[in-house]
Design a protein around this motif. Structure first.
Motif, PDB file in Angstrom:
ATOM      1  N   LEU A   1       0.821  -1.206   0.000  1.00 26.79           N
ATOM      2  CA  LEU A   1       0.000   0.000   0.000  1.00 26.79           C
ATOM      3  C   LEU A   1       0.856   1.258   0.000  1.00 26.79           C
ATOM      4  CD1 LEU A   1      -2.992  -0.836   2.387  1.00 26.79           C
ATOM      5  CD2 LEU A   1      -2.908  -0.892  -0.107  1.00 26.79           C
ATOM      6  N   ARG A   2       1.935   1.239   0.741  1.00 29.64           N
ATOM      7  CA  ARG A   2       2.804   2.424   0.762  1.00 29.64           C
ATOM      8  C   ARG A   2       3.401   2.666  -0.622  1.00 29.64           C
ATOM      9  NH1 ARG A   2       8.010   3.502   4.763  1.00 29.64           N
ATOM     10  NH2 ARG A   2       8.763   5.357   3.673  1.00 29.64           N
ATOM     11  N   HIS A   3       3.856   1.595  -1.264  1.00 26.79           N
ATOM     12  CA  HIS A   3       4.392   1.716  -2.626  1.00 26.79           C
ATOM     13  C   HIS A   3       3.315   2.240  -3.575  1.00 26.79           C
ATOM     14  CE1 HIS A   3       6.639   0.665  -6.262  1.00 26.79           C
ATOM     15  NE2 HIS A   3       5.550   0.049  -6.695  1.00 26.79           N
ATOM     16  N   LEU A   4       2.106   1.702  -3.466  1.00 24.26           N
ATOM     17  CA  LEU A   4       1.011   2.129  -4.335  1.00 24.26           C
ATOM     18  C   LEU A   4       0.687   3.600  -4.137  1.00 24.26           C
ATOM     19  CD1 LEU A   4      -1.344   1.395  -6.287  1.00 24.26           C
ATOM     20  CD2 LEU A   4      -2.711   0.881  -4.251  1.00 24.26           C
ATOM     21  N   PHE A   5       0.582   4.031  -2.887  1.00 25.31           N
ATOM     22  CA  PHE A   5       0.204   5.413  -2.613  1.00 25.31           C
ATOM     23  C   PHE A   5       1.306   6.402  -3.019  1.00 25.31           C
ATOM     24  CE2 PHE A   5      -2.506   3.677   1.121  1.00 25.31           C
ATOM     25  CZ  PHE A   5      -3.423   3.184   0.203  1.00 25.31           C
ATOM     26  N   GLU A   6       2.549   5.930  -3.038  1.00 23.00           N
ATOM     27  CA  GLU A   6       3.645   6.793  -3.481  1.00 23.00           C
ATOM     28  C   GLU A   6       3.683   6.920  -4.999  1.00 23.00           C
ATOM     29  OE1 GLU A   6       7.060   4.920  -1.829  1.00 23.00           O
ATOM     30  OE2 GLU A   6       6.934   5.947   0.105  1.00 23.00           O
ATOM     31  N   GLN A   7       3.401   5.807  -5.709  1.00 21.01           N
ATOM     32  CA  GLN A   7       3.625   5.777  -7.148  1.00 21.01           C
ATOM     33  C   GLN A   7       2.373   6.022  -7.985  1.00 21.01           C
ATOM     34  OE1 GLN A   7       6.717   5.576  -8.323  1.00 21.01           O
ATOM     35  NE2 GLN A   7       7.449   5.432  -6.213  1.00 21.01           N
ATOM     36  N   LEU A   8       1.198   5.675  -7.475  1.00 22.25           N
ATOM     37  CA  LEU A   8      -0.016   5.806  -8.284  1.00 22.25           C
ATOM     38  C   LEU A   8      -0.270   7.235  -8.758  1.00 22.25           C
ATOM     39  CD1 LEU A   8      -2.455   4.310  -9.450  1.00 22.25           C
ATOM     40  CD2 LEU A   8      -3.689   4.799  -7.325  1.00 22.25           C
ATOM     41  N   PRO A   9      -0.016   8.266  -7.945  1.00 24.25           N
ATOM     42  CA  PRO A   9      -0.243   9.634  -8.450  1.00 24.25           C
ATOM     43  C   PRO A   9       0.611   9.998  -9.658  1.00 24.25           C
ATOM     44  CG  PRO A   9      -0.059   9.633  -6.051  1.00 24.25           C
ATOM     45  CD  PRO A   9       0.354   8.275  -6.511  1.00 24.25           C
ATOM     46  N   LEU A  10       1.673   9.244  -9.908  1.00 32.95           N
ATOM     47  CA  LEU A  10       2.551   9.532 -11.044  1.00 32.95           C
ATOM     48  C   LEU A  10       2.061   8.890 -12.338  1.00 32.95           C
ATOM     49  CD1 LEU A  10       5.979   8.933  -9.246  1.00 32.95           C
ATOM     50  CD2 LEU A  10       4.691  11.077  -9.438  1.00 32.95           C
ATOM     51  N   ALA A  11       1.101   7.958 -12.229  1.00 41.25           N
ATOM     52  CA  ALA A  11       0.617   7.248 -13.417  1.00 41.25           C
ATOM     53  C   ALA A  11      -0.180   8.193 -14.314  1.00 41.25           C
ATOM     54  CB  ALA A  11      -0.245   6.063 -13.003  1.00 41.25           C
ATOM     55  N   ARG A  12       0.095   8.130 -15.610  1.00 37.08           N
ATOM     56  CA  ARG A  12      -0.547   9.051 -16.543  1.00 37.08           C
ATOM     57  C   ARG A  12      -1.639   8.398 -17.379  1.00 37.08           C
ATOM     58  NH1 ARG A  12       5.079  10.711 -19.143  1.00 37.08           N
ATOM     59  NH2 ARG A  12       5.246   8.452 -18.778  1.00 37.08           N
ATOM     60  N   ASP A  13      -1.641   7.073 -17.489  1.00 33.57           N
ATOM     61  CA  ASP A  13      -2.670   6.416 -18.289  1.00 33.57           C
ATOM     62  C   ASP A  13      -2.955   5.029 -17.705  1.00 33.57           C
ATOM     63  OD1 ASP A  13      -0.594   4.645 -19.158  1.00 33.57           O
ATOM     64  OD2 ASP A  13      -0.091   6.035 -20.767  1.00 33.57           O
ATOM     65  N   LYS A  14      -3.883   4.326 -18.350  1.00 36.33           N
ATOM     66  CA  LYS A  14      -4.349   3.032 -17.859  1.00 36.33           C
ATOM     67  C   LYS A  14      -3.224   2.016 -17.763  1.00 36.33           C
ATOM     68  CE  LYS A  14      -7.777  -0.529 -18.993  1.00 36.33           C
ATOM     69  NZ  LYS A  14      -8.882  -0.892 -19.916  1.00 36.33           N
ATOM     70  N   GLU A  15      -2.338   2.003 -18.736  1.00 34.47           N
ATOM     71  CA  GLU A  15      -1.254   1.015 -18.735  1.00 34.47           C
ATOM     72  C   GLU A  15      -0.263   1.273 -17.604  1.00 34.47           C
ATOM     73  OE1 GLU A  15      -1.254  -1.791 -20.412  1.00 34.47           O
ATOM     74  OE2 GLU A  15      -3.225  -1.074 -21.016  1.00 34.47           O
ATOM     75  N   GLU A  16      -0.042   2.527 -17.271  1.00 33.45           N
ATOM     76  CA  GLU A  16       0.852   2.828 -16.156  1.00 33.45           C
ATOM     77  C   GLU A  16       0.193   2.466 -14.826  1.00 33.45           C
ATOM     78  OE1 GLU A  16       2.453   6.741 -16.236  1.00 33.45           O
ATOM     79  OE2 GLU A  16       3.554   6.420 -18.110  1.00 33.45           O
ATOM     80  N   VAL A  17      -1.131   2.646 -14.734  1.00 33.64           N
ATOM     81  CA  VAL A  17      -1.850   2.204 -13.531  1.00 33.64           C
ATOM     82  C   VAL A  17      -1.748   0.688 -13.383  1.00 33.64           C
ATOM     83  CG1 VAL A  17      -4.132   2.023 -12.458  1.00 33.64           C
ATOM     84  CG2 VAL A  17      -3.434   4.163 -13.549  1.00 33.64           C
ATOM     85  N   ARG A  18      -1.813  -0.040 -14.511  1.00 38.61           N
ATOM     86  CA  ARG A  18      -1.759  -1.503 -14.481  1.00 38.61           C
ATOM     87  C   ARG A  18      -0.464  -2.009 -13.817  1.00 38.61           C
ATOM     88  NH1 ARG A  18      -4.744  -4.798 -17.665  1.00 38.61           N
ATOM     89  NH2 ARG A  18      -5.161  -3.077 -19.105  1.00 38.61           N
ATOM     90  N   GLN A  19       0.607  -1.251 -13.962  1.00 38.23           N
ATOM     91  CA  GLN A  19       1.889  -1.666 -13.374  1.00 38.23           C
ATOM     92  C   GLN A  19       1.836  -1.751 -11.850  1.00 38.23           C
ATOM     93  OE1 GLN A  19       4.943   1.004 -14.711  1.00 38.23           O
ATOM     94  NE2 GLN A  19       4.441   0.739 -16.873  1.00 38.23           N
ATOM     95  N   PHE A  20       0.873  -1.060 -11.239  1.00 40.83           N
ATOM     96  CA  PHE A  20       0.800  -1.026  -9.783  1.00 40.83           C
ATOM     97  C   PHE A  20      -0.200  -2.019  -9.215  1.00 40.83           C
ATOM     98  CE2 PHE A  20       1.954   3.415 -11.065  1.00 40.83           C
ATOM     99  CZ  PHE A  20       3.300   3.266 -10.777  1.00 40.83           C
ATOM    100  N   MET A  21      -0.750  -2.894 -10.062  1.00 42.13           N
ATOM    101  CA  MET A  21      -1.561  -3.997  -9.551  1.00 42.13           C
ATOM    102  C   MET A  21      -0.654  -4.965  -8.801  1.00 42.13           C
ATOM    103  SD  MET A  21      -3.907  -4.659 -12.949  1.00 42.13           S
ATOM    104  CE  MET A  21      -4.790  -6.054 -12.255  1.00 42.13           C
ATOM    105  N   PRO A  22      -1.092  -5.553  -7.707  1.00 46.14           N
ATOM    106  CA  PRO A  22      -0.232  -6.477  -6.953  1.00 46.14           C
ATOM    107  C   PRO A  22       0.281  -7.636  -7.797  1.00 46.14           C
ATOM    108  CG  PRO A  22      -2.201  -5.928  -5.689  1.00 46.14           C
ATOM    109  CD  PRO A  22      -2.402  -5.357  -7.057  1.00 46.14           C
ATOM    110  N   GLN A  23      -0.524  -8.056  -8.791  1.00 48.60           N
ATOM    111  CA  GLN A  23      -0.128  -9.191  -9.628  1.00 48.60           C
ATOM    112  C   GLN A  23       1.103  -8.894 -10.471  1.00 48.60           C
ATOM    113  OE1 GLN A  23      -2.993  -7.577  -9.375  1.00 48.60           O
ATOM    114  NE2 GLN A  23      -4.754  -8.818  -9.933  1.00 48.60           N
ATOM    115  N   HIS A  24       1.406  -7.613 -10.684  1.00 48.98           N
ATOM    116  CA  HIS A  24       2.485  -7.234 -11.597  1.00 48.98           C
ATOM    117  C   HIS A  24       3.701  -6.648 -10.870  1.00 48.98           C
ATOM    118  CE1 HIS A  24      -0.964  -6.661 -14.718  1.00 48.98           C
ATOM    119  NE2 HIS A  24      -0.635  -7.933 -14.548  1.00 48.98           N
TER     120      HIS A  24
END
Length: 517
Positions: A481-504
């Motif tokens: 969750l800490r990693h997600l909350f730090e990095q998700l605001p930097l995502a610019r599109d759907k594919e960049e958001v996909r990188q922060f799914m736990p599976q990936h």
């Protein structure tokens, strides 16, 4: 009963008495069952009977004599005995050396010679350092051009370093504090009002309303991940489904005491599973609407809402063997016959135990799905056939309103679905994986009791989705969750958001963010 209306016919009176005896027996059994539910352990582990029951053979079934059991041979390798005692403390924990030395006077031998150090003895003790709060000061340096002072310019004469994108813009909370609060609530089942008291002991006033506001803001920022979770579930062809109750207070046109439901879906790639939770006010099939395009196998318990989905073209509906076993375990718990404890129910449970023993052996062998299917056809299908024969026979001789009669009826009603798992080596005999995923909700509601608003229940479903999926992909929840909350605001599109799914996410990338790192 009015004595004046009783018939004078002896046979008619016997029939009335027989009916009353059946009703009394049913009610006594019901009371005994409810007492067991309220006061007894909920464990389904089977205890060995003090008086083992001989196998009850049916006409037409071949009787098998018990095989002679040879004493097990135990080979003890030389010098490979396990060390007894306490397990060593984890090597990745930080260590602080505390040296204990003799005084200068004690280092002098009685003969007057100074003693020399010849070694040391070490022992380790586990310490706890209480949580500490700190303040991050973000200092943004400003720059100005001395030459452009007082000169109008489109570029401006002053520049300042920008703030990094934040999960909650303008908020005082950091990703680390957010992750801690949400893990405490949704992993450790610690309500916000208890966390409020904990923060007060640490010297900071942090109200539960503030924590609720933060949680809702983070849930809104993470909503795109839910759409990706659904895509992941629909992209694969095996799906486990279950549901549990949750109480929501301020639901429109519904009483606060009305039960609502949290639905759980477990599927996706087998080595990268996805757990999705969805809140719905009712137990109807609306929660399954997003599966309209799903094709493949669904595995559920016997709840009727799954029937319509299971009957659709392209769907194979598989049942749950554990639910059948559970019904017969309920019969055993209320059985009063000690010499033949459980009777038919014990017999069925014993046979199901044989199935799970075979399944355990197959799992240890780590066979390919096709090979698992072959072994199930050889070893498990004959046991299932024996169980079915027993159920068919006892269905005619067991009162349908009795606990045993209900267990038999449930098993026969679900039988065609339950046995289908033997036709696919990727499937399990039961729905336990998704039940385990939903257990944190059942445990958590004993502490936080209810959700104040439907929006809160939906946010809770999102956090349960993120956390349970992270756990099943070997990610420590706080670190993820800490990693997600730090990095998700930097995502610019759907594919960049996909990188922060736990599976990936590679577990090693977030391991340094763990509380013990």
């Amino acid at each position: 009963m009015d004595n004046n209306t009783l018939p004078n016919d002896t046979e008619a009176l016997k029939s009335i008495i027989s009916d009353y005896q059946e009703q009394v027996s049913y009610l006594e059994e019901k009371i005994s069952y409810l007492q067991k539910v309220i006061f007894s352990s909920t464990s389904e582990k089977k205890k060995e009977a003090q008086h083992p029951q001989n196998h009850l053979f049916l006409p037409g079934l071949e009787e098998q004599k018990p095989e002679k059991i040879e004493p097990a041979k135990v080979t003890i390798p030389e010098h490979s005995r396990k060390k007894r005692g306490r397990k060593p403390l984890p090597q990745d924990l930080p260590r602080e050396d505390i040296v204990h030395d003799l005084s200068e006077e004690e280092k002098t031998c009685p003969c007057g010679t100074s003693m020399a150090c010849i070694g040391q003895e070490e022992s380790e003790k586990l310490d706890y350092v209480p949580a500490k709060l700190r303040v991050e000061r973000h200092i943004r340096l400003k720059y100005a051009c001395r030459e452009c002072e007082g000169v109008e310019s489109d570029q401006g004469a002053v520049k300042i370093a920008p703030m990094p994108a934040q999960i909650i813009p303008q908020g005082i909370v950091t990703p680390g504090l957010l992750a801690h609060i949400l893990v405490a609530k949704f992993v450790d089942a610690l309500p916000f009002y208890r966390q409020e008291n904990q923060f007060a002991r640490l010297g900071i006033e942090l109200s539960r309303s503030t924590m609720v506001s933060w949680a809702m803001s983070v849930a809104k920022a993470c909503e795109p991940l839910l759409g990706l979770f659904k895509e992941e579930l629909l992209a694969h062809n095996i799906l486990n489904i279950d549901e549990t109750t949750v109480q929501v207070l301020r639901e429109e046109n519904r009483a606060a005491s009305t039960k609502s439901y949290m639905w759980a879906f477990l599927g996706g790639q087998q080595d990268r599973p996805t757990a999705l939770f969805e809140y719905h006010p009712t137990r109807g099939g609306q929660a399954l609407d997003f599966l309209q395009s799903f094709t493949g196998t669904i595995q559920t318990d016997g709840y009727v809402s799954y029937n319509a989905l299971g009957e659709r073209a392209g769907i194979i509906h598989v049942g749950c063997l554990a639910h059948i076993r559970r019904k017969f375990m309920d019969v055993i718990k209320i059985s009063k016959r000690e010499r033949t404890k459980g009777g038919t129910a014990q017999e069925i449970v014993n046979l199901i135990g044989q199935i799970y023993k075979v399944e355990k052996d197959l799992a240890l062998q780590k066979l390919e799905p096709d090979r698992i299917k072959e072994q199930r056809q050889e070893q498990i299908v004959p046991i299932l056939d024996t169980i079915k024969a027993i159920l068919d026979q006892r269905a005619y001789t067991t009162p349908p309103k009795s606990q045993l009669g209900k267990a038999i009826a449930y098993a026969l009603n679900q039988w065609d679905r339950v046995v289908r798992y033997t036709e696919d080596g990727r499937l399990r005999p039961d729905n336990n994986l998704v039940e385990n995923a939903i257990r944190p909700i059942a445990l958590g509601r004993k502490n936080w009791l209810f959700a104040g608003h439907p929006n809160g229940a939906k946010a809770g479903a999102l956090f349960f989705s993120l956390i349970e999926t992270a756990k099943r992909n070997n990610l420590e929840p706080y670190a993820y969750l800490r990693h997600l909350f730090e990095q998700l605001p930097l995502a610019r599109d759907k594919e960049e958001v996909r990188q922060f799914m736990p599976q990936h996410i590679d577990p090693t990338l977030v391991s340094t963010l763990s509380p013990v790192a």
